[in-house]
Every structure is written in structure tokens, then in C-alpha cells.
Design a protein around this motif. Structure first.
Motif, mmCIF file in Angstrom:
data_model
loop_
_atom_site.group_PDB
_atom_site.id
_atom_site.type_symbol
_atom_site.label_atom_id
_atom_site.label_comp_id
_atom_site.label_asym_id
_atom_site.label_seq_id
_atom_site.Cartn_x
_atom_site.Cartn_y
_atom_site.Cartn_z
ATOM 1 N N VAL A 11 -1.227 -6.274 12.607
ATOM 2 C CA VAL A 11 -0.552 -5.272 11.768
ATOM 3 C C VAL A 11 0.168 -4.264 12.654
ATOM 4 O O VAL A 11 -0.452 -3.591 13.471
ATOM 5 C CB VAL A 11 -1.559 -4.542 10.855
ATOM 6 N N ILE A 12 1.475 -4.181 12.493
ATOM 7 C CA ILE A 12 2.271 -3.221 13.260
ATOM 8 C C ILE A 12 2.185 -1.844 12.606
ATOM 9 O O ILE A 12 2.018 -0.832 13.283
ATOM 10 C CB ILE A 12 3.742 -3.684 13.353
ATOM 11 N N ILE A 71 0.982 4.285 13.382
ATOM 12 C CA ILE A 71 -0.394 3.919 13.716
ATOM 13 C C ILE A 71 -1.386 4.284 12.603
ATOM 14 O O ILE A 71 -2.254 3.486 12.242
ATOM 15 C CB ILE A 71 -0.842 4.586 15.039
ATOM 16 N N ALA A 72 -1.249 5.492 12.068
ATOM 17 C CA ALA A 72 -2.163 5.931 11.001
ATOM 18 C C ALA A 72 -2.026 5.021 9.780
ATOM 19 O O ALA A 72 -3.034 4.638 9.159
ATOM 20 C CB ALA A 72 -1.875 7.374 10.618
ATOM 21 N N TYR A 73 -0.789 4.663 9.450
ATOM 22 C CA TYR A 73 -0.555 3.769 8.312
ATOM 23 C C TYR A 73 -1.105 2.380 8.605
ATOM 24 O O TYR A 73 -1.669 1.732 7.724
ATOM 25 C CB TYR A 73 0.940 3.694 7.999
ATOM 26 N N ARG A 74 -0.953 1.923 9.851
ATOM 27 C CA ARG A 74 -1.494 0.613 10.249
ATOM 28 C C ARG A 74 -3.000 0.561 10.019
ATOM 29 O O ARG A 74 -3.530 -0.401 9.452
ATOM 30 C CB ARG A 74 -1.191 0.334 11.710
ATOM 31 N N ASP A 75 -3.704 1.587 10.466
ATOM 32 C CA ASP A 75 -5.158 1.624 10.324
ATOM 33 C C ASP A 75 -5.575 1.641 8.859
ATOM 34 O O ASP A 75 -6.533 0.975 8.459
ATOM 35 C CB ASP A 75 -5.726 2.856 11.040
ATOM 36 N N PHE A 76 -4.841 2.404 8.057
ATOM 37 C CA PHE A 76 -5.112 2.476 6.616
ATOM 38 C C PHE A 76 -4.884 1.119 5.957
ATOM 39 O O PHE A 76 -5.709 0.635 5.173
ATOM 40 C CB PHE A 76 -4.199 3.539 5.989
ATOM 41 N N GLN A 77 -3.772 0.490 6.305
ATOM 42 C CA GLN A 77 -3.390 -0.785 5.712
ATOM 43 C C GLN A 77 -4.375 -1.891 6.076
ATOM 44 O O GLN A 77 -4.767 -2.704 5.234
ATOM 45 C CB GLN A 77 -1.989 -1.154 6.215
ATOM 46 N N ALA A 84 12.845 -4.112 15.921
ATOM 47 C CA ALA A 84 13.120 -3.191 14.808
ATOM 48 C C ALA A 84 11.825 -2.774 14.110
ATOM 49 O O ALA A 84 11.650 -1.612 13.725
ATOM 50 C CB ALA A 84 14.065 -3.854 13.805
ATOM 51 N N LEU A 85 10.899 -3.720 13.966
ATOM 52 C CA LEU A 85 9.605 -3.417 13.349
ATOM 53 C C LEU A 85 8.807 -2.451 14.220
ATOM 54 O O LEU A 85 8.218 -1.491 13.731
ATOM 55 C CB LEU A 85 8.799 -4.706 13.132
ATOM 56 N N SER A 86 8.807 -2.716 15.515
ATOM 57 C CA SER A 86 8.070 -1.875 16.457
ATOM 58 C C SER A 86 8.580 -0.433 16.441
ATOM 59 O O SER A 86 7.812 0.519 16.581
ATOM 60 C CB SER A 86 8.167 -2.454 17.869
#
Length: 235
Positions: A38-39, A20-26, A13-15
Motif C-alpha cells: 500500500v502506497i 503515510i498516515a492514510y496508508r496506515d489507516f487504509q 506519480a503514485l509515489s
């Protein structure tokens, strides 16, 4: 094939919500964790998932698998705990989880709703958290004092409890500064002596003043006075 475990179901469900853009920012905002863990699931989606999974009978299986593999699983875990309506059950789950919290984001977004109705019972736990050897357990304890005990349930003793915390950890000292900046905004007359008497470590003292001066809840006159209380810090 056997039935999928709830942990595998959660990861799937997480996947499916991966950004990806949010992952990099986070990942840039949370330097203490490995980017590969970080997913990249946004907070509103995690909160929605938490409400759904919290109702499942087998959720205890997921909560018991610690440490989690992914940052997003820790976030989901925190939000599931926050949904617990029984104080004792919530605290039991929280006590197990806190030692595994390894970043400021999970720590700061972990806010059980049931605490608002059980502040008196919460205090002894806060006292224990403040003397923990775990960075984010201490940070969490200070944040609970900031969240629940700076308004109608305020007492000067809580200022003393936080001012006595000494740590080499950046994320603990930042929370102490944040606490005192908020205390100055909400309980100025009570909190000011702690700054005037320099009860905090120098760096934390100056950071608390900096954050207080940035607050719209502090008057221009108060800001001017607070700026004059800054101390010189040796480099």
C-alpha cells in the motif's frame, strides 16, 4: 537513458501522492493485503490520475502487467477500466483484470460507467461471475446486481440468483447480506419472502436483517418484523 515506461511513470506519480498516515489507516481496513503493497494514495487523486492515464495510447502496457505490485496500482487499474466508454472494450479489460482483484476495496470501487447503458448485455456476465471460484469475482457480480438491477430493471429472478450463492468466504457473504438489505429497502414486498423462507445461510440471513434494520429506508414497523425473523446460529 531510454524512455521511461508508462508503468514506471505511474509508479512515480503514485509515489508523489503518498500519504503515510492514510496508508496506515487504509491497510487496517483491508486485512487481506500486505501493508507493504500500500502506497497510500487517496481516492480522489487516483480518480484524477485515471482520467489522465486512460487517454494515453500506451496505457494497455500498464493494464497488461498483472498482477500489479501495489494495491494503489490495482485501484488505478479499476478506475481506468471504469472510464472505458465502449462496452465491449470495457468488458474485455474487466475480464482480464477481475481474477487479479484481491481485496474488497478494489472490488467495490470498480464500477464501469458504461454499464448503465448496457444492462441487458451485462446480465450474462453477471451470471458467470456468480458461479466463479474467485471470491472477488463473485462479490463483484452480486454488487453489479445490487447497483443496476434493484430499481427500474428489477426482477425477482435476481433475488433467487443471489440467494443461491453459497460460500465460506466472509467477503462474499457480507455482499450477499448487503444486497438483501438493499433489496429490502428498495423492493421490500418482493425481497421479504426470501427472508421469511430463510433462503440464505443462517449467518448471512441474520447479517442481512441487521443491515436492513440499520437502514433509514426501512420503516419502524418493518424493522420490528424483521428482528423477529432472526435465527439462532450455532457457535
Amino acid at each position: 537513458m531510454g524512455k521511461m515506461s508508462i508503468t514506471d511513470e505511474i509508479r512515480e506519480a503514485l509515489s508523489a501522492q503518498k500519504d503515510i498516515a492514510y496508508r496506515d489507516f487504509q491497510a487496517k481496513l483491508i486485512p487481506t493485503i500486505d501493508k507493504e503493497t500500500v502506497i497510500g494514495v487517496r481516492t480522489p487523486a487516483l480518480r484524477k490520475m485515471a482520467k489522465q492515464f486512460a487517454k494515453r495510447e500506451e496505457i494497455g502496457e500498464f493494464l497488461g502487467v498483472l498482477p500489479h505490485m501495489y494495491f494503489d496500482e490495482n485501484q488505478l487499474h479499476a478506475f481506468i477500466i471504469a472510464e472505458r466508454k465502449d462496452f465491449a472494450q470495457c468488458m474485455e479489460a474487466l475480464t482480464v483484470f477481475l481474477p487479479y482483484v484481491d481485496n474488497w476495496a478494489t472490488c467495490d470501487q470498480l464500477s464501469p460507467k458504461v454499464f448503465k447503458k448496457h444492462r441487458k448485455e451485462l446480465l450474462p456476465y453477471i451470471g458467470e461471475w456468480l458461479v466463479s471460484e474467485q471470491t472477488y469475482t463473485v462479490r463483484f457480480g452480486i454488487r453489479m446486481l445490487m447497483e443496476h438491477f434493484l430499481d427500474e430493471d428489477f426482477d425477482r429472478i435476481y433475488l433467487d440468483m443471489v440467494s443461491k450463492v453459497r460460500s465460506e468466504e466472509y467477503y462474499v457473504n457480507m455482499m450477499i447480506a448487503w444486497y438483501f438489505a438493499t433489496a429490502l429497502a428498495k423492493q421490500y414486498e418482493e425481497a421479504l419472502p426470501c427472508i421469511e423462507e430463510k433462503k440464505l445461510a443462517d449467518w448471512t440471513h441474520n447479517k442481512a436483517i441487521q443491515k436492513a434494520v440499520e437502514s433509514y429506508r426501512i420503516t419502524p414497523e418493518q424493522k420490528k418484523y424483521l428482528r423477529g425473523l432472526k435465527v439462532s446460529v450455532r457457535k
